[in-house]
Design a protein around this motif. Sequence first.
Motif, PDB file in Angstrom:
ATOM      1  N   LYS A 115       8.060  11.648 -71.427  1.00 25.49           N
ATOM      2  CA  LYS A 115       6.787  11.910 -70.740  1.00 25.49           C
ATOM      3  C   LYS A 115       6.137  13.152 -71.344  1.00 25.49           C
ATOM      4  O   LYS A 115       6.844  14.072 -71.789  1.00 25.49           O
ATOM      5  CB  LYS A 115       7.036  12.149 -69.248  1.00 25.49           C
ATOM      6  CG  LYS A 115       7.397  10.887 -68.496  1.00 25.49           C
ATOM      7  CD  LYS A 115       7.645  11.227 -67.036  1.00 25.49           C
ATOM      8  CE  LYS A 115       8.022   9.972 -66.280  1.00 25.49           C
ATOM      9  NZ  LYS A 115       8.460  10.276 -64.918  1.00 25.49           N
ATOM     10  N   GLU A 156       2.974  12.883 -66.164  1.00 32.43           N
ATOM     11  CA  GLU A 156       3.864  11.719 -66.013  1.00 32.43           C
ATOM     12  C   GLU A 156       3.603  10.623 -67.048  1.00 32.43           C
ATOM     13  O   GLU A 156       4.317   9.635 -67.088  1.00 32.43           O
ATOM     14  CB  GLU A 156       3.698  11.112 -64.602  1.00 32.43           C
ATOM     15  CG  GLU A 156       3.885  12.086 -63.451  1.00 32.43           C
ATOM     16  CD  GLU A 156       5.293  12.677 -63.384  1.00 32.43           C
ATOM     17  OE1 GLU A 156       6.232  12.028 -63.877  1.00 32.43           O
ATOM     18  OE2 GLU A 156       5.437  13.810 -62.869  1.00 32.43           O
ATOM     19  N   LYS A 157       2.574  10.790 -67.861  1.00 35.55           N
ATOM     20  CA  LYS A 157       2.217   9.727 -68.822  1.00 35.55           C
ATOM     21  C   LYS A 157       3.072   9.805 -70.087  1.00 35.55           C
ATOM     22  O   LYS A 157       3.644  10.848 -70.408  1.00 35.55           O
ATOM     23  CB  LYS A 157       0.736   9.855 -69.232  1.00 35.55           C
ATOM     24  CG  LYS A 157      -0.237   9.820 -68.084  1.00 35.55           C
ATOM     25  CD  LYS A 157      -0.576   8.404 -67.712  1.00 35.55           C
ATOM     26  CE  LYS A 157      -1.673   8.363 -66.652  1.00 35.55           C
ATOM     27  NZ  LYS A 157      -1.686   7.120 -65.919  1.00 35.55           N
ATOM     28  N   TYR A 158       3.084   8.676 -70.813  1.00 37.97           N
ATOM     29  CA  TYR A 158       3.754   8.617 -72.117  1.00 37.97           C
ATOM     30  C   TYR A 158       2.688   8.723 -73.211  1.00 37.97           C
ATOM     31  O   TYR A 158       1.510   8.426 -72.957  1.00 37.97           O
ATOM     32  CB  TYR A 158       4.543   7.314 -72.237  1.00 37.97           C
ATOM     33  CG  TYR A 158       5.760   7.315 -71.323  1.00 37.97           C
ATOM     34  CD1 TYR A 158       6.963   7.872 -71.756  1.00 37.97           C
ATOM     35  CD2 TYR A 158       5.679   6.813 -70.028  1.00 37.97           C
ATOM     36  CE1 TYR A 158       8.072   7.910 -70.920  1.00 37.97           C
ATOM     37  CE2 TYR A 158       6.780   6.851 -69.184  1.00 37.97           C
ATOM     38  CZ  TYR A 158       7.972   7.404 -69.640  1.00 37.97           C
ATOM     39  OH  TYR A 158       9.054   7.462 -68.796  1.00 37.97           O
TER      40      TYR A 158
END
Length: 328
Positions: A115, A156-158
């Motif tokens: 993340k 929280e993103k990739y």
Amino acid sequence: MSEKLVEVHDLFKWFPVQKSFLETLLARKLDYIRAVDGIDFEVRRGEVFGLAGESGSGKTTTGRLILRLIEPTRGGIFFDGRNVLTVNGEEMRRLRQRMQLIFQDPYASLNPRMKIGTAIGHGLEIHGIAKGQRERDLVIQMMERVGLTPAATLYEKYPHQLSGGQRQRAVIARALILHPDLIVADEPIAMADVSVRALILHLMMELKEEFDLTYLFITHDLATAKYICDRIAIMYLGKIVESGPLREVYSHPQHPYTEALLSAVPVPNPRARREHIIPKGEIPSPINPPSGCRFHPRCPYAMEICSKDEPRFAGTKDGHLVACHLRR
Ligand code: SF4
């Protein structure tokens, strides 16, 4: 505290050419790619020092050598007075905290399975600075500072879920979170969309003031270098051919290669005419570079001496240095 943050002395990096077993047996000697072939320069504290040249000139290898991501063939590298090549593992780990790299391709430099928030905070854990909630707070703070907002959501993103500009901001945040002294920025806007390039550059310059940074700015683009560098060195086939204060080099280029590169830089006035000088032929192979001045097969002013004697790198005025027989 030394005014010189980085000093590079007579630095070489030759990579052995990979050959088949049979070719190695038959060859009388090993071939080497002379990526960096004897360069000297210094980066002063608080400045933006540009290292410019075409692809294959050795500028990226130089940046990696300074961070000791690769070992030189020979030469000296000093960071804040410390010999980077002789420090032990623990000292090098401490020095690494003070020298960070912004990669050209943010997508390739971010772990696709990590993340964004974890990637930015990773260095804090590795260097034992913070973990848990404290690490998260510092990451969120830094994400907000570099414009990665809403930070809690993007944390929280990739990497694949971010835009190119957001990924570039993420690698800037990752470099800055350790509060380094030096940032080696390797073509930091080359992969960004044209629309966000100016924003990223502007952000980098704001952060430089705020965090008291020194940049080694590696670029093939002299138009970009013009807006942010204080001093610049021009590399050609593993050598520095000209260096000095940016204004001086841009207004009075002394080396024909610099002259040619600058002739391609757009001028703000559309009516102003400038002759675009294109050097003859292709950049030669760094395995077997031309004798004498390496630029001589492409130089419009080449003289007999140019193919025989390598020109000395020497000063003209105000720290402006050039390696060309025309200037002797
Ligand atoms: Fe051209 Fe000779 Fe100067 Fe090299 S030394 S740049 S070949 S004039």
